[in-house]
Design an enzyme around this catalytic site. Structure first.
Site, PDB file in Angstrom:
ATOM      1  N   HIS A  41     -16.485  14.239 -15.753  1.00  0.00           N
ATOM      2  CA  HIS A  41     -16.274  14.169 -14.300  1.00  0.00           C
ATOM      3  C   HIS A  41     -15.414  12.935 -14.000  1.00  0.00           C
ATOM      4  CE1 HIS A  41     -17.117  15.204 -10.224  1.00  0.00           C
ATOM      5  NE2 HIS A  41     -18.011  14.265  -9.976  1.00  0.00           N
ATOM      6  N   ASP A  89     -23.203  12.093  -2.997  1.00  0.00           N
ATOM      7  CA  ASP A  89     -23.939  13.356  -2.791  1.00  0.00           C
ATOM      8  C   ASP A  89     -25.003  13.586  -3.862  1.00  0.00           C
ATOM      9  OD1 ASP A  89     -21.706  13.685  -4.524  1.00  0.00           O
ATOM     10  OD2 ASP A  89     -21.665  15.858  -4.218  1.00  0.00           O
ATOM     11  N   HIS A  90     -25.146  12.633  -4.800  1.00  0.00           N
ATOM     12  CA  HIS A  90     -26.169  12.771  -5.843  1.00  0.00           C
ATOM     13  C   HIS A  90     -27.206  11.645  -5.824  1.00  0.00           C
ATOM     14  CE1 HIS A  90     -24.134  16.138  -7.956  1.00  0.00           C
ATOM     15  NE2 HIS A  90     -23.143  15.661  -7.230  1.00  0.00           N
ATOM     16  N   HIS A 134     -21.865   9.310  -7.496  1.00  0.00           N
ATOM     17  CA  HIS A 134     -21.241   9.836  -6.276  1.00  0.00           C
ATOM     18  C   HIS A 134     -22.359  10.029  -5.249  1.00  0.00           C
ATOM     19  CE1 HIS A 134     -17.376  11.466  -8.385  1.00  0.00           C
ATOM     20  NE2 HIS A 134     -17.194  10.253  -7.881  1.00  0.00           N
ATOM     21  N   HIS A 146     -23.939  23.488  -6.312  1.00  0.00           N
ATOM     22  CA  HIS A 146     -22.948  22.470  -5.960  1.00  0.00           C
ATOM     23  C   HIS A 146     -21.739  23.111  -5.279  1.00  0.00           C
ATOM     24  CE1 HIS A 146     -20.216  18.938  -6.393  1.00  0.00           C
ATOM     25  NE2 HIS A 146     -21.349  18.260  -6.289  1.00  0.00           N
ATOM     26  N   ASP A 163     -22.080  16.872 -11.989  1.00  0.00           N
ATOM     27  CA  ASP A 163     -20.817  17.562 -11.758  1.00  0.00           C
ATOM     28  C   ASP A 163     -19.956  17.494 -13.024  1.00  0.00           C
ATOM     29  OD1 ASP A 163     -21.845  17.478  -9.202  1.00  0.00           O
ATOM     30  OD2 ASP A 163     -20.312  16.175  -8.376  1.00  0.00           O
ATOM     31  N   HIS A 171     -25.024  10.921 -11.607  1.00  0.00           N
ATOM     32  CA  HIS A 171     -23.884  10.003 -11.472  1.00  0.00           C
ATOM     33  C   HIS A 171     -23.898   9.358 -10.089  1.00  0.00           C
ATOM     34  CE1 HIS A 171     -22.323  13.694  -9.688  1.00  0.00           C
ATOM     35  NE2 HIS A 171     -21.171  13.139  -9.355  1.00  0.00           N
TER      36      HIS A 171
HETATM   37 ZN   LIG Z   1     -21.236  16.155  -6.403  1.00  0.00          ZN
HETATM   38 ZN   LIG Z   2     -19.378  13.947  -8.358  1.00  0.00          ZN
END
Ligand SMILES: [Zn+2]
Ligand SMILES: [Zn+2]
Length: 301
Positions: A140, A64-65, A62, A268, A210, A60
């Protein structure tokens, strides 16, 4: 099957913790799953050859990914890569990456092929003669997919002494490995089970991050060899799960138990916690076979 954890934390990168990224080695593939900031540094640190990465799966959008993706795509160019790179991820990912390249006039010389995902149902997104990859729709804050990697059934193993003894022509060895009975040089039908051993069991890996606790993924991940399920929080902070749409260690373990998986890997982790033992204890109370992800380690299955 080998899983290399490059990063297994949520939110921001820190000196000793990296956001989500991992490399799954399965049947000669090196699949990069998510590409948080610093992924290329972690690839180098873990001595994973850049040239072996041909497929990248992004869960996805976000940061952090996937904030490491433009850096990696650019580095591949600087290293004069010529091999195709396939990127699977949510619709919009291509636009983001192409805009960054356009503004820097940094087009790749290698073919960059995006496979944008929009379906809310599980779909087959990659297949060859050895492996299949399916999406696992997750629940999510934004459109998110996990990924299910499944080996195709392996061939039976040839008992070389037995086939020589049985006087079978080499041309039939593949047929035997595929489970067919064949005639030997004397015209006698040979039972393939007498000259081959059982194939290695098929392995599978499900990456689920997530997501909030959601039992609708259970049929998709039923009986997988390894489940990586996010556990951002501990149960004492469960109230945070609802608004952030994340899970606790107990949630992850409950999914693992209901899906009857062999092994659960937790990851995570929120950077609010100082240690991770609590995650294992909490999960083990529900499901016994629990491992903790850690940046820079790998698991073999
Ligand atoms: Zn994340
Ligand atoms: Zn996320």
């Amino acid at each position: 099957m080998k899983l290399n954890i490059l990063g297994c934390h949520s939110a921001t990168p820190r000196t000793n913790t990296n956001p989500t990224s991992q490399v799954l080695e399965i049947k000669n593939h090196m699949f990069l799953i998510d590409c948080g900031e610093g992924t290329q540094v972690q690839l180098r640190r873990n001595k994973i050859k850049f040239s072996r990465i041909k497929h990248i799966f992004i869960s996805h959008l976000h940061g952090d990914h996937y904030f490491g993706l433009i850096g990696l795509v650019n580095t591949f160019s600087l290293l004069s890569r010529e091999t195709e790179l396939h990127i699977y991820g949510p619709k919009g990912l291509k636009e983001v990456i192409m805009l960054q390249m356009k503004l820097s006039k940094g087009w790749t010389k290698y073919p960059l092929i995006f496979h944008e995902l929009t379906s809310k149902h599980s779909e087959l997104i990659f297949e060859d003669d050895k492996v299949e990859v399916h999406t696992i729709p997750l629940n999510h804050r934004i459109y998110t997919n996990g990924f299910l990697f499944i080996e195709k059934p392996n061939d039976r193993k040839l008992d070389i002494n037995a086939v020589v003894e049985a006087n079978i022509d080499k041309a039939y060895y593949n047929k035997l490995k595929q489970g067919f009975d064949v005639k030997n040089e004397d015209g006698i039908l040979i039972d393939h089970k007498k000259v081959t051993w059982e194939a290695n069991p098929v392995k599978s890996y499900a990456f689920c991050s997530d997501t909030v606790y959601d039992e609708s993924i259970i049929p998709l991940i039923k009986n997988v060899t390894v489940l990586y399920h996010e556990s951002t929080f501990l149960e004492k902070n469960e109230a945070l799960c609802k608004e952030t749409k994340h899970s606790t260690a107990k949630h992850a373990a409950t999914i693992a138990k209901k899906a009857e998986v062999d092994t659960l890997i937790l990851g995570h982790f929120s950077t609010r916690y100082n240690g991770y033992k609590g995650f294992k204890t909490e999960a083990k109370a529900v499901f016994n076979n629990v491992l903790l992800a850690k940046d820079g380690i790998s698991f073999e299955f």
